[in-house]
Structures are given as structure tokens and as C-alpha cells.
Enzyme design. Structure first.
Site, PDB file in Angstrom:
ATOM      1  N   HIS A 197      -5.923 -33.167  17.181  1.00 48.97           N
ATOM      2  CA  HIS A 197      -4.819 -33.991  17.672  1.00 48.97           C
ATOM      3  C   HIS A 197      -3.698 -33.146  18.231  1.00 48.97           C
ATOM      4  O   HIS A 197      -2.568 -33.623  18.362  1.00 48.97           O
ATOM      5  CB  HIS A 197      -4.315 -34.893  16.542  1.00 48.97           C
ATOM      6  CG  HIS A 197      -5.335 -35.912  16.142  1.00 48.97           C
ATOM      7  ND1 HIS A 197      -5.435 -37.137  16.757  1.00 48.97           N
ATOM      8  CD2 HIS A 197      -6.346 -35.855  15.241  1.00 48.97           C
ATOM      9  CE1 HIS A 197      -6.449 -37.807  16.219  1.00 48.97           C
ATOM     10  NE2 HIS A 197      -7.026 -37.046  15.307  1.00 48.97           N
ATOM     11  N   GLY A 240      -4.855  -1.915   4.922  1.00 49.08           N
ATOM     12  CA  GLY A 240      -4.099  -3.062   4.422  1.00 49.08           C
ATOM     13  C   GLY A 240      -4.800  -4.382   4.692  1.00 49.08           C
ATOM     14  O   GLY A 240      -4.918  -5.246   3.819  1.00 49.08           O
ATOM     15  N   ARG A 241      -5.315  -4.549   5.906  1.00 47.47           N
ATOM     16  CA  ARG A 241      -5.931  -5.828   6.273  1.00 47.47           C
ATOM     17  C   ARG A 241      -7.334  -5.973   5.695  1.00 47.47           C
ATOM     18  O   ARG A 241      -7.979  -6.999   5.895  1.00 47.47           O
ATOM     19  CB  ARG A 241      -5.941  -5.988   7.795  1.00 47.47           C
ATOM     20  CG  ARG A 241      -6.540  -4.809   8.554  1.00 47.47           C
ATOM     21  CD  ARG A 241      -6.187  -4.868  10.031  1.00 47.47           C
ATOM     22  NE  ARG A 241      -6.679  -3.716  10.794  1.00 47.47           N
ATOM     23  CZ  ARG A 241      -6.024  -2.565  10.926  1.00 47.47           C
ATOM     24  NH1 ARG A 241      -4.869  -2.396  10.312  1.00 47.47           N
ATOM     25  NH2 ARG A 241      -6.524  -1.586  11.658  1.00 47.47           N
ATOM     26  N   GLU A 254      10.367  -4.665   4.613  1.00 43.19           N
ATOM     27  CA  GLU A 254      10.415  -6.078   4.226  1.00 43.19           C
ATOM     28  C   GLU A 254      10.120  -6.231   2.740  1.00 43.19           C
ATOM     29  O   GLU A 254      10.829  -6.934   2.002  1.00 43.19           O
ATOM     30  CB  GLU A 254       9.362  -6.880   5.025  1.00 43.19           C
ATOM     31  CG  GLU A 254       9.653  -7.021   6.506  1.00 43.19           C
ATOM     32  CD  GLU A 254       9.152  -5.848   7.336  1.00 43.19           C
ATOM     33  OE1 GLU A 254       8.826  -4.784   6.749  1.00 43.19           O
ATOM     34  OE2 GLU A 254       9.087  -5.979   8.571  1.00 43.19           O
ATOM     35  N   LYS A 312       0.842  -1.196   0.000  1.00 44.09           N
ATOM     36  CA  LYS A 312       0.000   0.000   0.000  1.00 44.09           C
ATOM     37  C   LYS A 312       0.879   1.249   0.000  1.00 44.09           C
ATOM     38  O   LYS A 312       0.690   2.159  -0.796  1.00 44.09           O
ATOM     39  CB  LYS A 312      -0.912  -0.027   1.230  1.00 44.09           C
ATOM     40  CG  LYS A 312      -1.813   1.163   1.353  1.00 44.09           C
ATOM     41  CD  LYS A 312      -2.779   1.003   2.518  1.00 44.09           C
ATOM     42  CE  LYS A 312      -3.468   2.321   2.797  1.00 44.09           C
ATOM     43  NZ  LYS A 312      -4.391   2.262   3.920  1.00 44.09           N
ATOM     44  N   LYS A 334       9.340  -0.700  14.163  1.00 40.73           N
ATOM     45  CA  LYS A 334       9.937  -0.346  12.869  1.00 40.73           C
ATOM     46  C   LYS A 334      11.044   0.693  13.071  1.00 40.73           C
ATOM     47  O   LYS A 334      12.117   0.604  12.489  1.00 40.73           O
ATOM     48  CB  LYS A 334       8.885   0.242  11.918  1.00 40.73           C
ATOM     49  CG  LYS A 334       7.823  -0.736  11.448  1.00 40.73           C
ATOM     50  CD  LYS A 334       6.889  -0.041  10.457  1.00 40.73           C
ATOM     51  CE  LYS A 334       5.666  -0.865  10.152  1.00 40.73           C
ATOM     52  NZ  LYS A 334       4.679  -0.174   9.341  1.00 40.73           N
ATOM     53  N   GLU A 347      -4.999  -6.619  14.651  1.00 35.17           N
ATOM     54  CA  GLU A 347      -4.472  -5.295  14.294  1.00 35.17           C
ATOM     55  C   GLU A 347      -5.611  -4.274  14.381  1.00 35.17           C
ATOM     56  O   GLU A 347      -5.385  -3.101  14.673  1.00 35.17           O
ATOM     57  CB  GLU A 347      -3.856  -5.317  12.884  1.00 35.17           C
ATOM     58  CG  GLU A 347      -2.810  -4.234  12.675  1.00 35.17           C
ATOM     59  CD  GLU A 347      -2.047  -4.353  11.360  1.00 35.17           C
ATOM     60  OE1 GLU A 347      -2.664  -4.168  10.289  1.00 35.17           O
ATOM     61  OE2 GLU A 347      -0.843  -4.625  11.381  1.00 35.17           O
TER      62      GLU A 347
HETATM   63  O1  F6P Z   1       3.100  -2.761   9.738  1.00 37.31           O
HETATM   64  C1  F6P Z   1       1.755  -3.090   9.616  1.00 37.31           C
HETATM   65  C2  F6P Z   1       1.263  -2.766   8.245  1.00 37.31           C
HETATM   66  O2  F6P Z   1       1.158  -1.404   8.091  1.00 37.31           O
HETATM   67  C3  F6P Z   1      -0.059  -3.447   7.967  1.00 37.31           C
HETATM   68  O3  F6P Z   1      -1.134  -2.723   8.456  1.00 37.31           O
HETATM   69  C4  F6P Z   1      -0.013  -3.574   6.493  1.00 37.31           C
HETATM   70  O4  F6P Z   1      -0.961  -4.508   6.022  1.00 37.31           O
HETATM   71  C5  F6P Z   1       1.411  -4.023   6.306  1.00 37.31           C
HETATM   72  O5  F6P Z   1       2.126  -3.273   7.240  1.00 37.31           O
HETATM   73  C6  F6P Z   1       1.980  -3.851   4.937  1.00 37.31           C
HETATM   74  O6  F6P Z   1       1.933  -2.522   4.526  1.00 37.31           O
HETATM   75  P1  F6P Z   1       2.134  -2.109   3.017  1.00 37.31           P
HETATM   76  O7  F6P Z   1       1.041  -2.750   2.214  1.00 37.31           O
HETATM   77  O8  F6P Z   1       2.094  -0.619   2.992  1.00 37.31           O
HETATM   78  O9  F6P Z   1       3.479  -2.637   2.570  1.00 37.31           O
END
Ligand code: F6P
Length: 556
Positions: A395, A278-279, A212, A206, A519, A364
């Protein structure tokens, strides 16, 4: 200041009911032959049996009164309308607009967002058709066989969960992989056996700033170019590399300028908007990998499934409204019975990532300690969601759910029609599976008394160990089949459950400030790990010692 829900009449009524409450699922069913029917609801294709919950007519009335008292209807309308209900980020919350049918209109802040949504959907659908038909080729003219989604959080968990759920709808010869973790072993293992000539990366972020995702995308870009060069497929010129990136990388983001900076052609970027959390984004362009795998028609069914539940949530009185009732029951368990966690147990192997997906959606969203106006919450918030597909969970951890000291409300999910009907020695194996689904919810509700155990001739010393208390609440959700629409319906169901709980607790379910501190600290710690003495000195004693241990041990 937001009104304190615990000071209202509905809360007081629930507290009084709780004080006098003795769950008695055996007795309630024995006394009322209609109980299963009376507490079963329908939402779209979802058949939802709430009867094995701590639910009585009085509790139902009190929960509905609570919904009224907290203004759930007004909050719901504000969300659907596009008010800035994400107050800490000053944003509208319009994931429901992502699934509104073509031709609908919703003007928010001067823009028809539904028209925008369908413009991007058309772009996604055209792209998916090209990849699926083989019209989109890699740099050496070969068709795409593997789509690798690079993203994390909402830009990963939704796509991977839905892809896995809808594997039977996937085009043969096409597959998806998902890279999320910044652990370099993730990108390594997911690319090591791939042919770069037939691989297409979708970088989904987003913000397009997530460490990452950007790191993984850079590693994937390096892997692609290096492998193509080694195979003699491209030379090392800038033009050849740019061409390779254009044919093997597309992006999904709200930040299209940053996409261009990365080297991805903006013509190959699918946009969305800051009003999609995002979620809550798998039904936006974030679902592009899924759309390529299952095709535009199935993706449209997936969206229609969400919309069905949106309509149900928007139009159904609370006493019949499945997401509202499930959310209110979660409040009942969390705030009155002290339940801390909630199990989600799909009896559908294809839903094996559903609990992981729900963890972000629910935790979240509702893991907050202050209300939307910044004042401290006056209730417990956010349950811990967890689960595994049945029968694997049976199990592993069901022992604790059946006989442990914690109350763990659980949602059981199953479908009538298996995607792969198979018989073994005349036995329909799906029926064996379903027998387990039904047996578990029955055992949890009704248990086994000491008398019943003794009647089996169990030695007295073992009786207590073999007693099942029962009165462990469950909700059974069934659907005809795990279609794209049903997967959309299940997601929307939990989105609105989450919303309902957030409204009762008075929190902003759409921000996520709790992920920020880590972060920032990771950025400060990185140089210390790399050997910067001043950065190391700036750390606390524990962190410093751990870094020193790492530096002494690292040999490769
Ligand atoms: O760090 C949490 C977050 O902001 C989530 O809410 C989001 O889904 C995820 O990181 C990834 O964010 P992006 O889509 O901006 O890379």
C-alpha cells in the site's frame, strides 16, 4: 592487480546472453511445466524458489562459470580458514567461526578461535541465566525487567532486528530496548518511563570509541545515578555510585581496557575479536541482549541456524548453492540489466527490521569504488537494499515495482506457520497474508496484458494505465516457522550472498572506510557550532551559513 572480471570468458558469455535476452516468464512457465521444480533449491529449512527470476539453463551455467572464473571456492575457503581476506585492515574474517559447534577447532594465528568463542558463549549464557532467573539484581535488590542495549550500526541493527524477530521466544516479564542515535531524544524517550532499579544497560561497541555509543552510555549512566539518588536508592558517595554502575551496566567489546576506563567491571564485560566485523557480529557477544531475552537454549539454536547455512555454502555445488546463486543473480541484475536497488519484502511482521539490518550488511560491505588491491572497480558494485514488511509495502511503494520504469529484483520471505495463529470469522488470517505474498510475486512475474485488461471491459483510454508488464523478477523464500534457527539461517544466507557479490566485484567486503570522513569532520565542526569563531571561519560557505542559521534560531 586483481584480475578484471569483465575481461573473462564468463563475463563475455553473460554479456552475449544479455544482448540476446528477452525475459518471458509467462512463456517460460507455459513451455516448461517443470520450471518451478527445476529452479527451486533448499538450504537448511529454507525453501527457495528462484523460478520467477531471469534465469534459464544457459544463464545458470554462465553464472556458475563466473563463480569458477573468479575463484569463488578459493575465496570462500580462505574466509572459512581465517586468511586475512580483509586486506585493507589486515584481518581475518571469521564470523563463521562464531557459530561452529563446541568441540570443533580452528587454529588461526596460533589460537583456537572456536575454543575462545565457546568460552565467551559460556560467560554470556551464565549471565543470561542469572538475569532471567532473577539471581542478578539491581542495586536495591530488585530483579531486572528491562535490558537496554546501547550501540550503533552492527552493535544495534543486528540485536534489535533479531530481538524483534524472536519476540515470541522472549521471557515474559523481560523486555529489551535499543538506544542508538546520538540525537538526545533517543536516550530520553527510551529511558523516560523506565524504573532505574529494574533496568540493566548493555553497552555494545566493538571499538568502545564510537562517539554515539559512548555519549549515549554516559547519558544513560547519568540518568541511572541521578534517578537512583532522587529515589533515595543510593547516596552520592563514589562507592555507592560504583556499586550501582557495576549492577546496572555490562559491556560488549573487543577493547576491554576501554570498558574498564568507563567504569564497568571487566568481570561484566563480554569480549569478541577483531576478526568479527561489526555488521557480522550479532552472533557474537553483541547478541547478549537477545540471549538474555530468548535464553541460552534458543540462542544456541540461533547459532546452529547460521552454521547450517555455512555448511550449505561451504559444501554445495554452485548450481545448488542458494547463497551463491542469489549473489550471482544479483550480479546478473546489477551489472547486465542495470538494476540499482533490491527490495527485501518479508511477509512476517516480526521481521520488520530485517531490511534495515540488511542495509548495513550489504551496503557497508559492498558499497565500494575500489577493488581490494586499491585499483578502481571495473563494474558497478553494491545494490541499494530496502524494504518493508508486506502488506504495508503493497500500500506504499509496490506501485513503482509493478509499473515503474526501474527494474527492482525483490526477495519475498514468508513462513508456513504463524507464531500467532488467529481466525477472524472462520478465516485463517495468516492465509490471507500468504495469499498476498503469492499474489504479488505472481503479478510481478506474469503481469496483465492489454488484451486481458480489455476483456474486463475497461475503456480504451484506461487500458495502458491498467496493463502490468510482468517480467519483474522475484525470489520466494519460505520456511516452516520463524524459529531462532531460521532467523540465523536467513542472516547467514544474506551474509554469503553479500560475500559472493564482493568476490565477483573483487572488492574487500569487510572494511568500511567510507564512514570515516564524516566522523572526522563532525569533530572539527562541533566547536564551530558551539561558537568557536576560528572553527567557524575554517568552514566552507555553505556549512558556515547553516551553522549561523542554527545559532540564530536556537532558543532552548
Ligand atoms: O561507523 C561504522 C561502524 O564502524 C560500523 O561498521 C560499526 O558496526 C559501527 O560503526 C559501530 O561500531 P562499534 O561497534 O565499534 O561501536
Amino acid at each position: 592487480m586483481t584480475a578484471d572480471v569483465t575481461k573473462g570468458a564468463a563475463w563475455a558469455k553473460l554479456a552475449a546472453l544479455y544482448d540476446a535476452f528477452t525475459p518471458d516468464l509467462r512463456g517460460w512457465f507455459a513451455a516448461d511445466s517443470d520450471r518451478a521444480d527445476r529452479f527451486t533449491r533448499t538450504a537448511g529449512d529454507l525453501h527457495v524458489d528462484l523460478s520467477k527470476n531471469f534465469l534459464t539453463d544457459e544463464v545458470l551455467d554462465a553464472l556458475v562459470a563466473l563463480a569458477d572464473e573468479v575463484g569463488l571456492a578459493e575465496r570462500r575457503e580462505a574466509m572459512f580458514r581465517g586468511d586475512h581476506i580483509n586486506v585493507t585492515e589486515d584481518r581475518a574474517v571469521l564470523h563463521t567461526a562464531l557459530r561452529r559447534p563446541r568441540g570443533d577447532s580452528l587454529v588461526v594465528d596460533g589460537t583456537d578461535v572456536v575454543a575462545d568463542v565457546h568460552e565467551v558463549l559460556d560467560q554470556m549464557y551464565a549471565f543470561a541465566d542469572k538475569v532471567r532467573s532473577g539471581a542478578w539484581v539491581g542495586v536495591t535488590g530488585k530483579r531486572i525487567e528491562t535490558v537496554v542495549n546501547i550501540g550503533i550500526g552492527g552493535s544495534d541493527l543486528g540485536p534489535v532486528m533479531v530481538y524483534e524477530a524472536l519476540i515470541p521466544y522472549k521471557q515474559p516479564g523481560l523486555r529489551c530496548r535499543f538506544i542508538s542515535n546520538i540525537d538526545p531524544t533517543d536516550v530520553y524517550e527510551k529511558t523516560v518511563d523506565l524504573d532505574p532499579e529494574t533496568t540493566l544497560f548493555i553497552v555494545a561497541s566493538k571499538t568502545f570509541t564510537t562517539l554515539e555509543t559512548i555519549t549515549n552510555a554516559k547519558m544513560a549512566r547519568w540518568w541511572l545515578l541521578d534517578a537512583l539518588k532522587k529515589a533515595g536508592a543510593i547516596d552520592g558517595s563514589d562507592a555507592a555510585q560504583a556499586d550501582a554502575i557495576a549492577k546496572h551496566f555490562v559491556a560488549v567489546s573487543t577493547a576491554l581496557d576501554k570498558v574498564a576506563d568507563f567504569g564497568i567491571d571487566p568481570a561484566n564485560a563480554f569480549g569478541f575479536w577483531d576478526w568479527v566485523g561489526g555488521r557480522y557480529s550479532v552472533d557474537s557477544a553483541v547478541g547478549t541482549a537477545v540471549c538474555v531475552a530468548i535464553g541460552p537454549e534458543n540462542f544456541a539454536d540461533f547459532l546452529a541456524g547460521f552454521h547450517t547455512i555455512d555448511r550449505h555454502f561451504a559444501e554445495t555445488p554452485w548450481a545448488q548453492n542458494v547463497p551463491a546463486l542469489m549473489g550471482l543473480l544479483n550480479v546478473w541484475y546489477t551489472n547486465f540489466f542495470g538494476a540499482e536497488s533490491h527490495a527485501v519484502l518479508p511477509y512476517a511482521q516480526y521481521l520488520h527490521r530485517f531490511a534495515a539490518y540488511l542495509q548495513q550488511l550489504t551496503m557497508e560491505s559492498n558499497g565500494k569504488g575500489v577493488k581490494a588491491d586499491g585499483t578502481p572497480v571495473t563494474t558497478g558494485t553494491g545494490e541499494i537494499f530496502w524494504g518493508e514488511p508486506g502488506t504495508n509495502g503493497q500500500h506504499a511503494f509496490y506501485q513503482l515495482i509493478h509499473q515503474g520504469t526501474k527494474l527492482i529484483p525483490a526477495d519475498f520471505i514468508a513462513v508456513a506457520n504463524p507464531a500467532r495463529p488467529i481466525k477472524e470469522g472462520g478465516q485463517d488470517v495468516h492465509e490471507l497474508f500468504l495469499a498476498n505474498f503469492l499474489a504479488q510475486t505472481k503479478a510481478l512475474a506474469f503481469g496483465k496484458t492489454a488484451e486481458e485488461v480489455r476483456a474486463e471491459g475497461v475503456p480504451e483510454a484506461l487500458v495502458t494505465a491498467k496493463v502490468f508488464s510482468g517480467n519483474r523478477p522475484t525470489t520466494s523464500i519460505m520456511a516452516p516457522s520463524l524459529t531462532p534457527s531460521v532467523v540465523g539461517q536467513l542472516i547467514a544466507l544474506y551474509e554469503h550472498i553479500t560475500f559472493t557479490q564482493g568476490v565477483v566485484w573483487g572488492i574487500d567486503s569487510f572494511d568500511q572506510w567510507g564512514v570515516e570522513l564524516g566522523k572526522v569532520l563532525a569533530k572539527q565542526i562541533t566547536p564551530a557550532i558551539a561558537g568557536d569563531a576560528a572553527a567557524l571561519e575554517a568552514q566552507d560557505a555553505s556549512t558556515k551559513a547553516l551553522i549561523e542559521y542554527y545559532r540564530a534560531q536556537r532558543t532552548v
